[in-house]
Write a protein that holds these residues in place. Sequence first.
Motif, PDB file in Angstrom:
ATOM      1  N   GLY A  14       0.754  -0.986   0.098  1.00 24.32           N
ATOM      2  CA  GLY A  14      -0.023  -0.031   0.036  1.00 24.32           C
ATOM      3  C   GLY A  14       0.867   1.291   0.210  1.00 24.32           C
ATOM      4  N   HIS A  15       1.241   1.742  -1.283  1.00 25.44           N
ATOM      5  CA  HIS A  15       2.107   2.785  -1.071  1.00 25.44           C
ATOM      6  C   HIS A  15       1.486   4.208  -1.580  1.00 25.44           C
ATOM      7  N   GLY A  16       0.373   4.663  -0.732  1.00 23.53           N
ATOM      8  CA  GLY A  16      -0.371   5.778  -1.091  1.00 23.53           C
ATOM      9  C   GLY A  16       0.181   6.742  -0.080  1.00 23.53           C
ATOM     10  N   TYR A  17      -0.769   7.349   0.743  1.00 24.39           N
ATOM     11  CA  TYR A  17      -0.497   8.520   1.437  1.00 24.39           C
ATOM     12  C   TYR A  17       0.402   8.169   2.746  1.00 24.39           C
ATOM     13  N   LEU A  18      -0.093   7.124   3.215  1.00 25.95           N
ATOM     14  CA  LEU A  18       0.761   6.849   4.605  1.00 25.95           C
ATOM     15  C   LEU A  18       1.944   5.844   4.146  1.00 25.95           C
ATOM     16  N   GLY A  19       1.683   4.844   2.952  1.00 25.52           N
ATOM     17  CA  GLY A  19       2.688   4.150   2.741  1.00 25.52           C
ATOM     18  C   GLY A  19       4.020   4.865   2.174  1.00 25.52           C
ATOM     19  N   ARG A  20       3.885   5.935   1.461  1.00 25.14           N
ATOM     20  CA  ARG A  20       4.786   6.679   0.928  1.00 25.14           C
ATOM     21  C   ARG A  20       5.788   7.505   2.009  1.00 25.14           C
ATOM     22  N   VAL A  77       4.613  -4.506   6.168  1.00 22.72           N
ATOM     23  CA  VAL A  77       3.562  -3.393   6.648  1.00 22.72           C
ATOM     24  C   VAL A  77       2.477  -3.540   5.782  1.00 22.72           C
ATOM     25  N   HIS A  78       1.308  -3.826   6.231  1.00 24.54           N
ATOM     26  CA  HIS A  78       0.231  -3.801   5.327  1.00 24.54           C
ATOM     27  C   HIS A  78      -0.641  -2.498   5.791  1.00 24.54           C
ATOM     28  N   CYS A  79      -0.671  -1.544   5.028  1.00 22.85           N
ATOM     29  CA  CYS A  79      -1.368  -0.142   4.969  1.00 22.85           C
ATOM     30  C   CYS A  79      -2.173  -0.013   3.540  1.00 22.85           C
ATOM     31  N   ASP A 196       2.845  11.765   9.596  1.00 24.57           N
ATOM     32  CA  ASP A 196       4.233  11.592   9.654  1.00 24.57           C
ATOM     33  C   ASP A 196       4.588  10.906  11.205  1.00 24.57           C
ATOM     34  N   ASP A 197       3.627  11.186  12.292  1.00 23.92           N
ATOM     35  CA  ASP A 197       3.782  10.439  13.371  1.00 23.92           C
ATOM     36  C   ASP A 197       3.276   9.033  13.393  1.00 23.92           C
ATOM     37  N   ALA A 198       2.321   8.755  12.295  1.00 28.29           N
ATOM     38  CA  ALA A 198       2.044   7.256  12.231  1.00 28.29           C
ATOM     39  C   ALA A 198       3.261   6.640  11.477  1.00 28.29           C
ATOM     40  N   ALA A 199       3.759   7.230  10.523  1.00 27.95           N
ATOM     41  CA  ALA A 199       4.969   6.636   9.958  1.00 27.95           C
ATOM     42  C   ALA A 199       6.025   6.192  10.815  1.00 27.95           C
TER      43      ALA A 199
END
Length: 290
Positions: A14-20, A77-79, A196-199
């Motif tokens: 999942g290379h979207g908003y969070l994944g990137r 990571v599965h996001c 960014d805190d989630a990442a």
Amino acid sequence: MKPESSNPHLLVCGHGYLGRAVSREFLAAGWHVTAVSRSDADHGSATPLLDERSADLASAESVAELAGSIAPPDFIVHCASSGRGGADSYRAVYLGGCRHLLASFPGVPLLFTSSTSVYPQTDGSEVTEDSPAEPDRETGKLLREAEQTVLDGRGIVFRLSGIYGPERSVILKKFLSGEATLEEDGRRILNQIHRDDAAAAIFHAATQSVPSGIWNVSDSNPRSQLATFKALAKRFNRPMPPSAPRDPNRKRGWTHKRVSNAKLVSAGWHLQHPDFLEAAGSVADTLKIG
């Protein structure tokens, strides 16, 4: 398959908003990252440690093919997103995706990004990882089933609050565009987490031996909708939104609870953005309004 190296290897699905953002966090620390999207992967990335691939998490065959084409990862990571889909998408991407990753990468730690929407409380109480999580919607039940699948595989479940950050904030965008409404008396608590805190929390889990289990990922200052809008009105010199009935058709259901992040903070996670209101100004500058 990329050659073996001394760099630890992350597989982010999942290379979207969070994944990137997750990729950037791990790349900055010298990890090799294989980033998976369902389609349109850029195999010619200019970043030497980033390998972008295409795979369908809903397909056991596709995930197995992926496993055979990359070096063994050290952490997964599965996001991936359900793509705004309903129960069928949740079943395929979340439940099916977790099952397929566990089957194709046995023994590799898997972190699944779930949602604090699985807490159905409506009384404004504080919820911890030990609080009842028994959603009444089918999508919520499927999230819980996916969570249990990961826990049974000795993986990590991160329950994320509403994600905001550069170029994204549903609350702030609606407020600044004049589309926001104050639900009833505005008592509903808003629980949020900066992207960014989630990442950073995900990187912390991968590098600090965070044990298998459920972890809330939320900021340190949840506020009522009323308190949030009052502060935003003062900060941006805007009028308060009009009152309106609660929306019974919210995708994740109507809940009213205060999500505690104490468990993850006590495990050493540090937030750069513990308060949405402190970050609102910089985020507002990145939003496209109108």
